[in-house]
Design a protein around this motif. Structure first.
Motif, short mmCIF file in Angstrom:
data_model
loop_
_atom_site.label_atom_id
_atom_site.label_comp_id
_atom_site.label_asym_id
_atom_site.label_seq_id
_atom_site.Cartn_x
_atom_site.Cartn_y
_atom_site.Cartn_z
N LEU A 155 0.63 -1.19 -0.09
CA LEU A 155 -0.08 -0.01 0.21
C LEU A 155 0.67 1.27 0.06
O LEU A 155 1.83 1.41 0.58
CB LEU A 155 -0.92 0.07 1.17
CG LEU A 155 -1.65 1.16 1.35
CD1 LEU A 155 -2.95 1.18 0.46
CD2 LEU A 155 -2.50 0.89 3.00
N CYS A 213 -12.50 1.06 3.46
CA CYS A 213 -11.40 0.15 4.26
C CYS A 213 -11.94 -0.63 5.34
O CYS A 213 -12.48 0.08 6.34
CB CYS A 213 -10.15 0.97 4.64
SG CYS A 213 -9.05 -0.04 5.29
N PRO A 214 -11.89 -2.03 5.27
CA PRO A 214 -12.51 -2.79 6.40
C PRO A 214 -11.55 -2.91 7.71
O PRO A 214 -12.01 -3.38 8.40
CB PRO A 214 -12.57 -4.07 5.76
CG PRO A 214 -11.57 -4.22 4.66
CD PRO A 214 -11.18 -2.95 4.20
N PHE A 253 -6.92 3.94 7.19
CA PHE A 253 -6.66 5.56 7.10
C PHE A 253 -7.36 6.36 8.14
O PHE A 253 -8.19 5.90 8.88
CB PHE A 253 -7.43 5.94 5.71
CG PHE A 253 -6.78 5.02 4.50
CD1 PHE A 253 -5.79 5.57 3.65
CD2 PHE A 253 -7.48 3.95 4.29
CE1 PHE A 253 -5.26 5.12 2.47
CE2 PHE A 253 -6.68 3.33 3.03
CZ PHE A 253 -5.89 3.76 2.15
N GLU A 299 -4.72 -5.59 1.55
CA GLU A 299 -4.45 -5.69 0.24
C GLU A 299 -5.66 -6.09 -0.53
O GLU A 299 -5.71 -6.59 -1.95
CB GLU A 299 -3.22 -6.36 -0.39
CG GLU A 299 -2.28 -5.74 0.36
CD GLU A 299 -0.84 -6.53 0.07
OE1 GLU A 299 -0.79 -7.76 -0.36
OE2 GLU A 299 0.32 -5.81 -0.04
N CYS A 300 -6.91 -5.87 -0.17
CA CYS A 300 -8.29 -5.88 -0.76
C CYS A 300 -8.42 -4.99 -2.04
O CYS A 300 -9.20 -5.44 -3.01
CB CYS A 300 -9.32 -5.64 0.04
SG CYS A 300 -9.56 -4.22 0.84
N ALA A 360 -9.71 -2.20 -2.20
CA ALA A 360 -11.01 -1.31 -2.49
C ALA A 360 -10.80 0.25 -2.06
O ALA A 360 -11.47 1.02 -2.74
CB ALA A 360 -12.03 -1.49 -0.85
N VAL A 371 -1.94 -0.08 -4.41
CA VAL A 371 -1.53 -1.25 -3.79
C VAL A 371 -1.83 -2.48 -4.74
O VAL A 371 -2.58 -2.50 -5.61
CB VAL A 371 -2.85 -1.59 -2.63
CG1 VAL A 371 -4.17 -1.38 -3.20
CG2 VAL A 371 -2.64 -2.47 -1.77
S1 SF4 Z 1 -6.38 -2.40 0.31
FE1 SF4 Z 1 -8.11 -2.99 1.48
S2 SF4 Z 1 -7.62 -3.37 3.57
FE2 SF4 Z 1 -5.73 -2.17 2.52
S3 SF4 Z 1 -5.89 -0.15 2.82
FE3 SF4 Z 1 -7.11 -0.42 1.00
S4 SF4 Z 1 -9.35 -0.88 1.43
FE4 SF4 Z 1 -7.83 -1.01 3.63
#
Ligand code: SF4
Ligand code: SF4
Length: 96
Positions: free
Chosen positions: A13, A30-31, A35, A52-53, A55, A67
């Motif tokens: 990220l 972000c789950p 941030f 590393e989703c 979103a 990311v």
């Molecule tokens: S990739 Fe997913 S878990 Fe990582 S900061 Fe972004 S939203 Fe959050």
């Protein structure tokens, strides 16, 4: 997932703070509460919690977030499973 942590210092990220317009979308999607947004600028407050989703990067309107999504998510789940398994094997608490 309770107590979820990715490996330290490996998340791909990256945030371009200069490009950020402070819209807060990354905060919303972000789950893992990676941030914060203050004074109309995003900041990474818990980068190691990132799974590393992808979103945040997909939803950032100015492409200020980068990311490598996909692999980390699966790795994070496997790592968490291994951590809980090792805790059980050592007699420690892991699940509730
Ligand atoms: S990739 Fe997913 S878990 Fe990582 S900061 Fe972004 S939203 Fe959050
Ligand atoms: S989504 Fe992008 S522009 Fe909006 S606050 Fe997050 S990093 Fe900044």
């Amino acid at each position: 997932m309770k107590g979820f942590r990715y490996l330290n210092n490996v998340a791909t990220l990256e945030l371009d703070e200069a490009a950020c317009i402070g819209c807060g979308r990354c905060l919303e999607v972000c789950p893992h509460q990676v941030f914060s947004v203050e004074n109309r600028k995003a900041a990474l407050i818990d980068k190691d919690a990132c799974m590393e989703c992808g979103a945040c990067a997909r939803n950032c309107p100015v492409k200020a977030i980068r990311v490598e999504a996909g692999v980390g998510c699966a790795s994070g789940i496997i790592n968490e499973w291994l951590r809980e398994r090792n805790l059980r094997a050592s007699g420690g608490e892991c699940c509730s």
